[in-house]
Design an enzyme around this catalytic site. Structure first.
Site, mmCIF file in Angstrom:
data_model
loop_
_atom_site.group_PDB
_atom_site.id
_atom_site.type_symbol
_atom_site.label_atom_id
_atom_site.label_comp_id
_atom_site.label_asym_id
_atom_site.label_seq_id
_atom_site.Cartn_x
_atom_site.Cartn_y
_atom_site.Cartn_z
ATOM 1 N N CYS A 103 -5.525 0.750 -1.152
ATOM 2 C CA CYS A 103 -4.933 -0.475 -1.725
ATOM 3 C C CYS A 103 -5.950 -1.600 -1.869
ATOM 4 C CB CYS A 103 -3.740 -0.937 -0.888
ATOM 5 S SG CYS A 103 -4.179 -1.457 0.782
ATOM 6 N N CYS A 124 -8.607 -0.824 3.614
ATOM 7 C CA CYS A 124 -8.120 0.478 3.168
ATOM 8 C C CYS A 124 -8.743 0.799 1.805
ATOM 9 C CB CYS A 124 -6.602 0.401 3.058
ATOM 10 S SG CYS A 124 -5.824 1.704 2.127
ATOM 11 N N CYS A 144 0.839 -1.216 0.000
ATOM 12 C CA CYS A 144 0.000 0.000 0.000
ATOM 13 C C CYS A 144 0.866 1.256 0.000
ATOM 14 C CB CYS A 144 -0.919 0.018 1.209
ATOM 15 S SG CYS A 144 -2.009 1.465 1.190
HETATM 16 ZN ZN LIG Z 1 -3.852 0.573 2.064
#
Ligand SMILES: [Zn+2]
Length: 359
Positions: A79, A76, A49
């Site tokens: 990502c 998240c 990420c």
């Molecule tokens: Zn992430």
């Protein structure tokens, strides 16, 4: 008090965890192997990420997305750790492009392929090449070559085969055919009867070594205990070709190949005349991208050519590799690192890998 102790413990555990190094490096090779969560933001990420680096005391590692979610973390948004990874998405996109190329009468242009994938032409070209080892254009040519080969075998005129396979002008076909088939169309139809293949058998540290070359490049390197058996195999492989013993000039080429087999890191600066199906060519191309000193698993090769489910077919292509060491099928191992088989004997595979592991 308890919280402070926890935090200190986490920071030092995290910093000493090899997974933390992968997170710091944003190493995409670690994607899919573990995930990490960040207590201060409440989200979890894949190792690659690109979001801001978390403080180690806030980080925990998870073996799966489900594990991270059970611990109360959200995926998240950057990502997308719960979606297929970048490699998987790229492989799927490239596989889709390959199917389009294979099913089209006229090979689609780069602009069409890139638009379908939703990428710029430049980016698409780069991703396609990274996944397959060849450009979209080369892939289309190889696929067309395979169609030509199967048409030639059953059609009674070369010209008919050329048109059936979708070439718009036979002049262009003749210009390309040599490179794709390793011989001219008339020769191929006759089963390679007019092709001269020179060969010689020498000795290397792994046993007897046979090197054969057509006018276009090296078409076989085989290794074994019995020189006569190597010569018989060559005869079976190139049934109709005219096999000629090597002269003094050819002996020098064999010496160069033996030098390369003894020290693969020096590389082999000679053209190869690689004959196989489009699929085999893709696998062999991917093998040539594995550097000396490294190995890859069958499933990694399958993913690299955009055919993640074709692990067995990849193993088959490795087993039918005609050019030992220069197409380094010995660098493919089982997922658990085990050696598995080798066309020229597993002990030779072990010897080659040990030799390459030494700097
Ligand atoms: Zn992430």
């Amino acid at each position: 008090m308890h919280a402070i102790m926890d935090k200190t413990g986490f920071a030092s555990d995290t910093e000493h965890d090899p997974r933390w190094a992968a997170v710091l490096a944003r190493d995409s090779r670690a994607d899919g192997r573990f995930w990490y969560s960040v207590a201060s933001t409440g989200v979890y990420c894949r190792p690659s990420c690109a979001s801001r680096r978390a403080r180690p005391e806030n980080v925990r590692f998870h073996a799966s997305c489900a594990d991270a979610e059970r611990a109360g973390f959200r995926p998240c948004k950057r990502c997308r750790p719960d979606q297929p990874g970048l490699h998987a998405r790229q492989a799927a996109m490239v596989a889709d492009a390959c199917r389009l190329i294979e099913s089209a009468e006229q090979a689609p242009g780069l602009a069409t392929l890139a638009a379908r994938a939703g990428l710029s032409q430049f980016h698409f070209h780069r991703v396609f090449k990274a996944v397959t080892g060849v450009t979209p254009k080369a892939y289309a040519s190889a696929h067309r070559a395979r169609r030509v080969r199967s048409e030639l075998a059953r059609s009674d005129s070369v010209t008919a085969a050329v048109y059936d396979a979708g070439f718009n002008a036979s002049g262009r076909f003749y210009a390309q055919a040599g490179a794709m088939l390793g011989m001219r169309p008339g020769e191929f139809r006759a089963g390679g009867a007019n092709t001269a293949i020179r060969f010689a058998i020498g000795e290397c540290s792994l046993g007897a070594i046979l090197v054969a070359a057509s006018g276009r490049g090296i078409c076989a390197i085989t290794i074994g205990d019995d020189p006569d058996a190597l010569a018989r195999e060559l005869q079976d492989q190139f049934g109709e070709a005219e096999l000629i013993g090597g002269d003094a000039g050819f002996e020098r080429l064999v010496a160069q190949v033996v030098g390369f087999v003894e020290a693969p890191r020096i590389g082999l600066d000679l053209p190869l005349d690689v004959r196989g199906t489009a699929f085999q060519q893709r696998v062999w191309q991917a093998l040539r991208a594995i550097p000396a000193g490294a190995t890859a698993s069958y499933s990694e090769i399958a993913r690299a050519i955009g055919a993640p489910k074709a692990t067995r077919a990849v193993a088959g292509a490795c087993a039918s590799n005609p050019i030992a060491v220069a197409i380094p099928c010995h660098r493919v191992v089982r997922n658990d690192g085990g050696l598995s088989g080798y066309r020229w004997g597993v002990e030779r595979k072990r010897a080659l890998l040990e030799r390459e592991a030494r700097k």
